[in-house]
Motif scaffolding. Structure first.
Motif: not given
Length: 127
Positions: A56-57, A89-91, A108-109
Motif C-alpha cells: 500500500s501507499e 496507517c497501513d504500516e 500494507f493494505d
C-alpha cells in the motif's frame, strides 16, 4: 509484504502481542501482553498470511500499532524478528537480528481480505 526469508524458515514459534505502548527506544520489544503462542503449522500459516499482505501507499496516523508478532527459532531465547502492525496507517515496522534495514518499514493494505483475516486472528488471540 516481505519478511526475512531465512528467519521465516527458522521460525518455530510466534508470540502474538497486544501492544500497550511504544518501546522506550528503537529496536527494543514492543511492550504488551502475549495473548497466544502459535507453533508448527499455525505459525507457518500466520507467516504465510503476513507475507501475502498486499502493499500500500504510506499513510500517516503517527504509527500507533496494536499488535505484533515475535518469531523465535528452536532456542526460544532471542526473537529473530518482531513485526508491529498499525491497521490505521497501513504500516508495519520490523526489527531484530534477522531484519535487514530495507525491510524495517513496509506498508500494507489494511482493507485487503488478507489484512482483515490477520486482524481477526490477532483479536482471537487477545489476552
Amino acid at each position: 509484504m516481505q519478511l526475512p526469508t531465512e528467519a521465516v524458515a527458522a521460525a518455530v514459534l510466534l508470540d502474538v502481542v497486544r501492544i500497550s505502548a511504544l518501546p522506550a527506544k528503537r529496536g527494543t520489544p514492543y511492550p504488551g501482553r502475549v495473548g497466544a503462542h502459535w507453533i508448527g503449522s499455525e505459525a507457518a500459516d500466520a507467516l504465510a498470511l503476513i507475507e501475502s499482505l498486499p502493499g500500500s501507499e504510506q499513510h500517516r496516523c503517527g504509527f500507533s500499532p496494536g499488535w505484533s508478532v515475535r518469531a523465535y527459532a528452536d532456542a526460544f531465547d532471542l526473537a529473530l524478528f518482531e513485526a508491529a502492525f498499525c491497521f490505521r496507517c497501513d504500516e508495519v515496522r520490523m526489527h531484530g537480528p534477522a531484519v535487514p534495514s530495507a525491510l524495517s518499514t513496509q506498508f500494507f493494505d489494511a482493507d485487503s481480505p488478507q489484512a482483515r483475516a490477520l486482524l481477526a486472528l490477532f483479536r482471537e488471540a487477545a489476552p
